[in-house]
Design an enzyme around this catalytic site. Structure first.
Site, PDB file in Angstrom:
ATOM      1  N   SER A 107      21.444  63.021  48.261  1.00 49.76           N
ATOM      2  CA  SER A 107      20.593  63.492  48.335  1.00 49.76           C
ATOM      3  C   SER A 107      19.344  63.725  46.760  1.00 49.76           C
ATOM      4  CB  SER A 107      20.983  64.989  48.581  1.00 49.76           C
ATOM      5  OG  SER A 107      20.171  65.909  48.805  1.00 49.76           O
ATOM      6  N   GLY A 108      18.542  63.994  46.858  1.00 51.88           N
ATOM      7  CA  GLY A 108      17.895  63.621  45.769  1.00 51.88           C
ATOM      8  C   GLY A 108      17.807  62.709  44.915  1.00 51.88           C
ATOM      9  N   THR A 112      12.784  58.952  49.236  1.00 51.80           N
ATOM     10  CA  THR A 112      11.712  59.113  50.782  1.00 51.80           C
ATOM     11  C   THR A 112      10.290  58.317  49.706  1.00 51.80           C
ATOM     12  OG1 THR A 112      12.157  60.599  51.457  1.00 51.80           O
ATOM     13  CG2 THR A 112       9.862  60.377  51.238  1.00 51.80           C
ATOM     14  N   SER A 160      12.978  66.414  49.675  1.00 50.31           N
ATOM     15  CA  SER A 160      13.785  65.782  51.025  1.00 50.31           C
ATOM     16  C   SER A 160      13.540  65.601  52.011  1.00 50.31           C
ATOM     17  CB  SER A 160      15.759  66.412  50.436  1.00 50.31           C
ATOM     18  OG  SER A 160      16.409  66.138  51.423  1.00 50.31           O
ATOM     19  N   GLY A 385      20.754  61.111  52.442  1.00 53.61           N
ATOM     20  CA  GLY A 385      21.511  60.688  50.914  1.00 53.61           C
ATOM     21  C   GLY A 385      22.733  61.236  51.300  1.00 53.61           C
ATOM     22  N   GLU A 387      25.271  64.352  50.639  1.00 55.52           N
ATOM     23  CA  GLU A 387      24.895  65.366  50.043  1.00 55.52           C
ATOM     24  C   GLU A 387      26.696  66.218  50.121  1.00 55.52           C
ATOM     25  OE1 GLU A 387      21.282  66.947  52.429  1.00 55.52           O
ATOM     26  OE2 GLU A 387      23.013  67.728  53.401  1.00 55.52           O
TER      27      GLU A 387
END
Length: 999
Positions: A107-108, A112, A160, A385, A387
């Site tokens: 994540s992050g 995207t 996110s 993603g 996490e």
């Protein structure tokens, strides 16, 4: 910026991990850090691209950068996401292979943004045109809409993705986009009602309150103050660098471009406002006479405004929040809801309302961007993603499960299938041990004793079920699993692990251990929306609500329990995995972002790609390989007649590729180094340019020849029509001149010599002829005032070209000096004519000389006189009405000149020759007037095999003729034929003939 010609030029660290020496986790991390410090955020592992999120803007996504990577080999320039996008697009366009780009990572990480970069690059390099640009713009503008409704700020990322998105971009045979289809996977709808600390709800709520006009907010019964709404967290409502008001205008504009109507956009905003209003509805307990508690709405103002927005009767929705109807077969039981159950029902309605609205948006976008036909497809997967938060719950559990499945695909595609293929093809291969995470996937998704299966079982089990009973079941069934850890499990080694709370369990994922708090697992998995609320929504007068709650139709009551959230997500993941695996060619793009140098222990999932190093960078079956590169060898181009493998062997030998750079498998050739492939592609590119030049040359030659032949035919046609017109003009002039002279003779007697009468010209174009005739007439009148005479008149006829007379310049040309000495008189006419041979009808070039006393025919090359005919020996000149240039000189019988017969000649200056022959015969005192015979009939001797009937057509070598009558002349097959010139088809060819008479 300097343009690199290879990823090996001016390389910082190692651009391709396959070339890293030595290969270990430490060297792997050090190489990434070194490149990251120099703003090189992309690194290759064979065909895999690793990206490190810099969390700042870099000047590496400019239009110039797009052009730099356009139509370039994958390994030609330094690593970049554009190189991967270009490779996928060119493979789709040129090789007609569907593509699938998988974007995974924690994540992050910027997944995207990576998907948007891929789409923007493809949009920039594909074709142009009004319709194509419209499709590209709709595909690109679908992103802002989905981001507004599906993205949110988290502790890792300000934008996110809280849903999974798989977009199929569809192309035509030229590589131009036709449309697309978007599939969404399980929106994180729990975020609608509750957000972790430091995070926000979905963007659209803040964008609506910040960017909508006052009039719009008034219609939606909203206020700009975020604190007025319970569903919006206040600690992260404002985000630095995020302009919600400007983004709202962007979203509105994007919806218009995609194809949303104004009433549809208003309906969407009304539903968003209804969700905010729904969160403000609060309940209070109210005791009943039977001792049970019943929930009641505290302040009915928000409920009233929400009902007005959705067109629902307030009493219907209020009752749905207080009662629940349970149906079992033919019985209905209505029970009251306490306060906690009412809040659960409210939140369930808010989550379902928003998630169904999101699904409707995706469907509506697909209706606008869907292609009519399907040719080639490029799939782009942008999904959650991995996490690992301080507090991980059900959402993180299913998200990490999805990433485990993606990692499993990654392993299967890059390692297991790699090794299995080498074994199948008989290629020497050193087996490499790698971690297969299938055991973790089985722990979660096994139908019998997987975590999701046990969660569903607990949700469906009668009796008292809680999160604690679910954890107890996990501790019993999964206690001995090597990747499952729990404080209360039967495994004694975790009893003293104080980092593991009693109400939690821990799973050792491929990316590391994650601690999950079991609280809320049951409720979030149930995701139950009471039937009363569904039926209340179906009764709404709103245009969109009935579409979102079709199960609320009383006529279609379904007593079957709806599937759980875990079941739905597992089915969606299964469909996604099937889609990715079935793609003919996969391009994996694992993203490894936001590296914490001090605490990172290993690079999850990437060290396993050591298999790429020991293998081959490229492989292809022999047939397409030979088809693609056969032009590089004269022995294989353009057609190879033998087996494809032998052709590839001849090709590689001719190109002198080192044997250690490739290996021959049973059905494929394997190329070890990317530079070898790059060498082949460069040679092929140059060869294609040479072939294109050759094709262009041949085409241009054909085009010029075609144009020339067309011009030539046009010139012939124009000339023919002009000659016809010129002859008609000449005849007209002659007739008018004759009429004029006769009028003068009739109206102006010869005795009246001093009368200046002269008739006016009848036509303007006869002005010159009219003036000349008048001058000649008056000269004659003055010269012969009293004599009676025959009226002879010479007329200058104005034809397409003036009379020149001496076309050979015989007095000046030294070539004809001998001939000039033979001819003593003044030459009136000198030209080259064709003398027709009486034996075979063929023409021979002769010099035609006309003097005042003789007609001379001489050889064109030598100048030797072949025949000299005195003018008195000529009786007439015969011509036809055809524009063929033929004329016959009729000689007096008994003269010396007539021994060899009449002369049949052809000339381009026929009119001038006849005119001057007539003048010469007229002015000579000892010559009778020369007759001009114009006729299409003539008599000739022809040699025929048999006597043909009348009207038969034959060919005399120079023209067609139709037999009028014929009679046998001698015992030989010779006939005296009376014929007429005429066009005909399929004539009899007569090779011997002799014209004896022309009329």
């Amino acid at each position: 910026m300097e343009v690199k010609t290879s990823l090996l030029d001016n390389m910082i660290g190692v651009g391709d991990m396959v070339l890293l020496e030595p290969l270990s986790e430490d060297s792997f991390i050090d190489n990434l850090r070194k490149r990251f410090d120099h703003n090189e955020i992309y690194t290759y592992i064979g065909s895999v691209v690793i990206s490190i999120n810099p969390y700042r803007s870099l000047p590496i996504y400019t239009p110039d950068k797009v052009e730099e990577y356009r139509n370039r080999n994958f390994y030609e320039l330094s690593p970049h996401i554009y190189a991967l996008a270009d490779e996928a697009y060119r493979s789709l366009r040129d090789q007609d292979k569907d593509q699938c780009i998988l974007i995974t990572g924690e994540s992050g990480a910027g997944k995207t943004e990576a998907s948007k970069l891929v789409m923007s690059y493809v949009a920039a390099v594909c074709g142009k045109g009004q319709e194509v640009n419209k499709v590209k713009e709709q595909l690109l503008q679908s992103n802002p809409v989905l981001e507004a409704f599906g993205n949110a700020k988290t502790v890792r990322n300000d934008n996110s993705s809280r849903f999974g998105k798989y977009m199929d971009i569809e192309f035509d045979f030229k590589g131009d986009p036709l449309g697309g289809v978007i599939s969404n996977y399980l929106l994180e709808k729990s975020r609608v009602v509750k957000q972790p600390r430091g995070e926000r709800n979905f963007h659209v709520f803040y964008q609506l309150l910040s960017g909508a006009s006052d009039d719009t907010l008034k219609k939606l019964k909203l206020e700009r103050d975020f604190s007025k709404y319970n569903y919006l967290s206040l600690d992260s409502a404002a985000v630095n660098g995020l302009d919600d008001a400007a983004n709202f205008r962007t979203v509105r504009n994007a919806m218009q471009i995609v194809g949303f109507m104004e009433d549809e956009m208003q309906s969407v905003l009304e539903l968003v406002a209804a969700v905010l209003k729904l969160g403000n509805i609060e309940f209070k307990p109210e005791s009943r006479c039977n001792g049970t508690d019943e929930s009641r709405v505290k302040d009915k103002n928000d409920l009233k405004e929400m009902c007005e927005l959705l067109g629902i009767e307030q009493s219907v929705l209020e009752r749905a929040f207080s009662y629940r109807t349970v149906e079992a077969k033919m019985e209905k039981v209505s029970t009251t809801l306490n306060v906690s159950q009412a809040y659960y029902a409210r939140d369930a309605l808010a989550k379902n309302l928003y998630s169904r609205l999101f699904s409707w948006l995706v469907t509506r976008i697909n209706e606008s961007i869907k292609a009519k036909t399907r040719h080639k497809v490029m799939g782009v997967l942008d999904i959650y993603g991995f996490e690992i938060f301080e507090d991980n719950s059900f959402e993180q559990f299913i998200i990490n499960y999805c990433n485990e499945k993606l990692q499993q695909i990654f392993i299967e595609l890059t390692l297991r299938e790699e090794q299995e293929e080498y074994v199948r093809e008989g290629i020497e291969w050193t087996n490499i041990e790698y971690f297969n995470n299938a055991v973790i996937c089985d722990l979660i998704e096994n139908n019998q004793n997987g975590i999701l299966a046990m969660l569903d079982e607990e949700c469906l089990r009668p009796g008292t079920v809680t999160d604690e009973t679910f954890l107890d079941k996990l501790n019993t069934v999964c206690a001995e699993h090597q990747h499952f850890e729990s404080r209360l499990s039967k495994n004694s080694k975790f009893l003293t692990d104080h980092s593991l709370p009693h109400n939690c369990f821990r799973i050792q994922h491929y990316a590391g251990k994650v601690l999950y708090r079991v609280e809320g697992f049951m409720d979030k998995n149930n995701d139950l929306l009471y039937r009363d609320l569904s039926q209340a929504m179906y009764k709404a007068n709103h245009s969109l609500i009935k579409q979102l709650f079709p199960e609320g139709n009383p006529a279609k009551v379904n007593l079957k329990r709806p599937p759980t959230a875990g079941f739905q997500f597992r089915a969606s993941v299964g469909t996604l995995m099937k889609t990715c695996i079935q793609s003919p060619r996969q391009k994996s793009l694992p993203h490894f972002h936001r590296l914490f140098w001090s605490v990172i222990k290993r690079v999850p999932g990437l060290m396993e790609t050591e298999g790429e190093r020991a293998g081959y960078a490229f492989r292809q079956t022999y047939e397409p390989c030979l088809e693609r590169y056969k032009m590089l060898c004269k022995r294989t181009w353009p057609h190879w007649r033998g087996p494809a493998r032998e052709g590839v062997e001849v090709l590689m030998t001719d190109l002198q590729v080192p044997p250690e750079e490739f290996s021959y498998g049973r059905s494929k050739i394997f190329i070890r180094n990317p530079r070898t492939l790059f060498f082949l592609e460069e040679r092929r590119k140059q060869c294609l340019e040479d072939l294109a030049t050759l094709i262009q040359k041949i085409y241009r030659g054909w085009k010029c020849r075609t144009h020339f032949l067309l011009l030539k035919q046009s010139q012939i046609t124009v000339s023919a029509w002009y000659r016809r017109y010129a002859v008609s003009v000449v005849i007209t002039i002659i007739k008018l001149a004759s009429t004029t002279v006769l009028d003068v003779q009739r109206l102006h007697p010869i005795g009246k010599m001093y009368n200046d009468f002269w008739p006016s010209r009848p036509h303007l174009f006869l002005d010159d002829a009219h003036t000349e005739l008048r001058r000649i007439f008056h000269l004659w009148r003055v010269s012969y005032p009293t004599q009676r005479f025959e009226f002879h008149l010479t007329i200058n006829i104005y034809v397409s070209q003036p009379f020149k007379g001496d076309y050979l310049e015989i007095t000046k040309n030294p070539k004809y000096q001998k001939l000039n000495n033979v001819v003593e008189e003044k030459v009136l006419m000198a030209d080259v004519v064709n003398k027709i041979n009486r034996a075979n009808g063929k023409g021979t070039a002769r010099i035609f000389l006309l003097t005042k006393k003789n007609v001379v025919l001489a050889d064109q090359k030598t100048g030797q006189v072949k025949a000299s005919v005195p003018l008195p020996d000529l009786t007439s000149v015969s011509v036809s009405t055809q524009s063929d240039g033929f004329f016959a000189l009729k000689l007096k019988e008994g003269t010396a000149s007539a021994v060899k017969g009449d002369f049949l000649l052809s000339s381009e200056h026929l009119i001038e020759i006849i005119t001057k022959l007539h003048r010469a015969g007229t002015t000579a005192a000892d010559v009778e007037q020369l007759n001009i015979d114009i006729s299409d009939e003539y008599v000739c001797f022809v040699l025929l095999k048999s006597l043909y009937p009348a009207q038969s057509t034959f060919f005399l070598g120079f023209n067609h003729a139709t037999i009028i009558n014929a009679q046998k002349y001698t015992s030989n097959p010779t006939y005296l034929v009376h014929a007429r010139k005429t066009p005909a088809h399929n004539p009899v060819n007569v090779t011997q003939f002799h014209i004896i008479q022309t009329s």
